[in-house]
Design a protein around this motif. Structure first.
Motif, PDB file in Angstrom:
ATOM      1  N   LYS A 126       0.808  -1.151  -0.034  1.00 58.77           N
ATOM      2  CA  LYS A 126       0.046  -0.038   0.050  1.00 58.77           C
ATOM      3  C   LYS A 126       0.519   1.394   0.261  1.00 58.77           C
ATOM      4  N   LYS A 127       1.840   1.258   0.697  1.00 60.84           N
ATOM      5  CA  LYS A 127       3.091   2.325   0.746  1.00 60.84           C
ATOM      6  C   LYS A 127       3.690   2.579  -0.473  1.00 60.84           C
ATOM      7  N   PHE A 128       3.988   1.639  -1.127  1.00 59.83           N
ATOM      8  CA  PHE A 128       4.987   1.548  -2.219  1.00 59.83           C
ATOM      9  C   PHE A 128       4.263   0.544  -3.294  1.00 59.83           C
ATOM     10  N   PRO A 129       3.166   0.955  -3.860  1.00 60.07           N
ATOM     11  CA  PRO A 129       2.861   0.037  -4.913  1.00 60.07           C
ATOM     12  C   PRO A 129       3.732  -0.094  -6.110  1.00 60.07           C
ATOM     13  N   GLY A 130       3.718  -1.415  -6.325  1.00 60.43           N
ATOM     14  CA  GLY A 130       4.378  -1.868  -7.463  1.00 60.43           C
ATOM     15  C   GLY A 130       5.847  -1.986  -7.337  1.00 60.43           C
ATOM     16  N   MET A 131       6.283  -1.852  -5.994  1.00 60.62           N
ATOM     17  CA  MET A 131       7.733  -1.952  -5.658  1.00 60.62           C
ATOM     18  C   MET A 131       7.751  -3.197  -4.957  1.00 60.62           C
ATOM     19  N   PRO A 132       9.213  -3.974  -4.876  1.00 58.68           N
ATOM     20  CA  PRO A 132       9.024  -5.105  -4.196  1.00 58.68           C
ATOM     21  C   PRO A 132       8.878  -4.967  -2.760  1.00 58.68           C
ATOM     22  N   ALA A 133       8.214  -5.829  -2.052  1.00 59.85           N
ATOM     23  CA  ALA A 133       7.710  -6.012  -0.745  1.00 59.85           C
ATOM     24  C   ALA A 133       8.742  -7.041  -0.005  1.00 59.85           C
ATOM     25  N   ASN A 134       9.356  -7.531  -0.573  1.00 62.29           N
ATOM     26  CA  ASN A 134      10.150  -8.729   0.487  1.00 62.29           C
ATOM     27  C   ASN A 134      11.036  -7.859   1.615  1.00 62.29           C
ATOM     28  N   LEU A 135      11.533  -8.709   2.446  1.00 61.41           N
ATOM     29  CA  LEU A 135      12.276  -7.934   3.601  1.00 61.41           C
ATOM     30  C   LEU A 135      13.258  -7.572   3.208  1.00 61.41           C
ATOM     31  N   ASP A 136      14.007  -8.104   2.321  1.00 59.63           N
ATOM     32  CA  ASP A 136      15.603  -7.296   1.857  1.00 59.63           C
ATOM     33  C   ASP A 136      15.441  -6.130   1.377  1.00 59.63           C
ATOM     34  N   ALA A 137      14.330  -6.114   0.290  1.00 58.15           N
ATOM     35  CA  ALA A 137      13.900  -4.930  -0.350  1.00 58.15           C
ATOM     36  C   ALA A 137      13.783  -3.769   0.411  1.00 58.15           C
ATOM     37  N   LEU A 138      12.716  -3.800   1.452  1.00 56.90           N
ATOM     38  CA  LEU A 138      12.260  -3.174   2.330  1.00 56.90           C
ATOM     39  C   LEU A 138      13.334  -2.576   3.230  1.00 56.90           C
ATOM     40  N   CYS A 139      14.605  -3.500   3.646  1.00 64.44           N
ATOM     41  CA  CYS A 139      15.630  -3.220   4.572  1.00 64.44           C
ATOM     42  C   CYS A 139      16.437  -2.073   3.566  1.00 64.44           C
ATOM     43  N   ARG A 140      16.689  -2.538   2.363  1.00 62.35           N
ATOM     44  CA  ARG A 140      17.587  -1.659   1.518  1.00 62.35           C
ATOM     45  C   ARG A 140      16.885  -0.238   1.373  1.00 62.35           C
ATOM     46  N   ARG A 141      15.467  -0.230   1.162  1.00 60.56           N
ATOM     47  CA  ARG A 141      14.677   1.081   0.960  1.00 60.56           C
ATOM     48  C   ARG A 141      14.770   1.844   2.263  1.00 60.56           C
ATOM     49  N   PHE A 142      14.893   1.279   3.309  1.00 61.31           N
ATOM     50  CA  PHE A 142      14.975   2.129   4.670  1.00 61.31           C
ATOM     51  C   PHE A 142      16.536   2.445   5.180  1.00 61.31           C
ATOM     52  N   ASN A 143      17.301   1.606   4.609  1.00 62.21           N
ATOM     53  CA  ASN A 143      18.756   1.704   4.825  1.00 62.21           C
ATOM     54  C   ASN A 143      18.961   1.106   6.180  1.00 62.21           C
ATOM     55  N   ILE A 144      18.350  -0.080   6.329  1.00 63.09           N
ATOM     56  CA  ILE A 144      18.609  -0.971   7.431  1.00 63.09           C
ATOM     57  C   ILE A 144      19.661  -2.044   7.177  1.00 63.09           C
ATOM     58  N   ASP A 145      20.525  -2.167   8.099  1.00 65.83           N
ATOM     59  CA  ASP A 145      21.709  -2.965   7.985  1.00 65.83           C
ATOM     60  C   ASP A 145      21.476  -4.605   7.739  1.00 65.83           C
ATOM     61  N   LEU A 146      21.795  -5.107   6.743  1.00 61.47           N
ATOM     62  CA  LEU A 146      21.424  -6.367   6.180  1.00 61.47           C
ATOM     63  C   LEU A 146      22.739  -7.297   6.209  1.00 61.47           C
ATOM     64  N   SER A 147      23.805  -6.705   6.928  1.00 61.47           N
ATOM     65  CA  SER A 147      25.161  -7.451   6.671  1.00 61.47           C
ATOM     66  C   SER A 147      25.239  -8.912   7.398  1.00 61.47           C
ATOM     67  N   GLU A 148      24.420  -8.997   8.268  1.00 59.17           N
ATOM     68  CA  GLU A 148      24.238 -10.304   9.090  1.00 59.17           C
ATOM     69  C   GLU A 148      23.264 -11.191   8.875  1.00 59.17           C
ATOM     70  N   ARG A 149      22.577 -10.985   7.752  1.00 60.38           N
ATOM     71  CA  ARG A 149      21.557 -11.932   7.146  1.00 60.38           C
ATOM     72  C   ARG A 149      22.366 -12.712   5.905  1.00 60.38           C
ATOM     73  N   GLY A 150      22.018 -14.147   6.256  1.00 59.89           N
ATOM     74  CA  GLY A 150      22.559 -14.937   5.161  1.00 59.89           C
ATOM     75  C   GLY A 150      21.500 -15.922   5.112  1.00 59.89           C
ATOM     76  N   THR A 151      21.262 -17.224   5.386  1.00 60.21           N
ATOM     77  CA  THR A 151      20.038 -17.792   5.263  1.00 60.21           C
ATOM     78  C   THR A 151      19.191 -17.179   6.240  1.00 60.21           C
ATOM     79  N   HIS A 152      17.783 -17.387   6.094  1.00 57.29           N
ATOM     80  CA  HIS A 152      16.733 -16.885   6.883  1.00 57.29           C
ATOM     81  C   HIS A 152      16.844 -17.403   8.222  1.00 57.29           C
ATOM     82  N   ASN A 153      16.842 -16.313   9.337  1.00 58.24           N
ATOM     83  CA  ASN A 153      16.921 -16.868  10.565  1.00 58.24           C
ATOM     84  C   ASN A 153      15.759 -16.152  11.281  1.00 58.24           C
ATOM     85  N   ALA A 154      14.876 -16.960  12.060  1.00 56.11           N
ATOM     86  CA  ALA A 154      13.499 -16.241  12.317  1.00 56.11           C
ATOM     87  C   ALA A 154      13.830 -15.177  13.488  1.00 56.11           C
ATOM     88  N   LEU A 155      14.838 -15.019  14.397  1.00 56.26           N
ATOM     89  CA  LEU A 155      15.046 -14.221  15.296  1.00 56.26           C
ATOM     90  C   LEU A 155      15.536 -12.965  14.800  1.00 56.26           C
TER      91      LEU A 155
END
Length: 231
Positions: A126-155
């Motif tokens: 709803k906020k970004f129609p037509g844009m990717p909505a997966n977690l990685d894409a949203l983290c990049r959009r909001f400049n959230i550090d993804l450096s620790e994310r390799g495989t999916h980890n629930a915590l």
């Protein structure tokens, strides 16, 4: 004070109706939409094999889960932690379906999706129609550090989603109003802590000396029709 729970699961596959099971649950407590230090995290023995395709996603093999509790062993603890507030998840139908399948198997009542679910995928679309909505894409959009994310980890995914969620509902200033008694108390304690660390009390600025005043007066003579001189 409004309490909600942000949660994520990892599973043996995509559909509990065909026998797939939960192998990991992570849940974070949010108060007034901001993450606290309280969380729930457990690895679960799924009582079945884990296909190689699923292991590629989250990194867990059945050997990693030997000796871990069954879902029935942790069901009451999980239910006590989540309480009766809203349940926030990224692609909430997936996580709710798996949790409810496990609850049913353990003889516990299911979570009500309609009254409790908050789906951050829907919020993002709803906020970004037509844009990717997966977690990685949203983290990049909001400049959230993804450096620790390799495989999916629930915590880790929960912690990332907590930051994403704050941005989706309006940014990091939300919940910091002066009317929030808990926030005021936390902020006040923080100021006291910083003062104790520095050991200094802020001092008033010294008045300008004669040379500084003279340079300032000289500068003012170069300003054409200054605003402060207009009637």
């Amino acid at each position: 004070m409004t309490r909600s729970i942000l949660f994520d699961t990892e599973t043996t596959g995509l559909d509990p109706d065909t026998g797939d099971r939960v192998i990991e649950i992570a849940a974070l407590e949010l108060v007034n939409d901001l993450r606290t230090e309280n969380y729930f995290h457990v690895l679960i023995n799924p009582e079945r094999d884990i296909p190689a395709e699923a292991t590629k996603v989250h990194g867990f093999t059945l050997a990693d889960l030997e000796g871990k509790p069954l879902f029935a062993d942790i069901a009451d603890e999980f239910l006590a932690f989540i309480g009766d507030g809203k349940m926030i998840a990224h692609n909430a139908p997936f996580d709710f379906k798996f949790i409810n399948a496990e609850l049913k198997r353990a003889g516990r009542p299911p979570l009500d999706y309609e009254s409790r679910a908050v789906d951050t995928v829907i919020m993002a679309r709803k906020k970004f129609p037509g844009m990717p909505a997966n977690l990685d894409a949203l983290c990049r959009r909001f400049n959230i550090d993804l450096s620790e994310r390799g495989t999916h980890n629930a915590l880790l995914d929960c912690r990332l989603l907590a930051d994403v969620y704050v941005e989706l509902i309006g940014g990091r200033q939300r919940g910091l109003g002066l009317g929030n008694e808990q926030t005021q108390r936390t902020s006040s304690e923080g100021r006291v802590k910083r003062k104790a660390v520095t050991g200094r009390t802020p001092r008033p600025m010294a008045p300008p000396d004669e040379a500084t005043l003279a340079r300032h007066a000289q500068f003012l003579e170069t300003v054409d029709n200054p605003l402060w001189m207009r009637e």
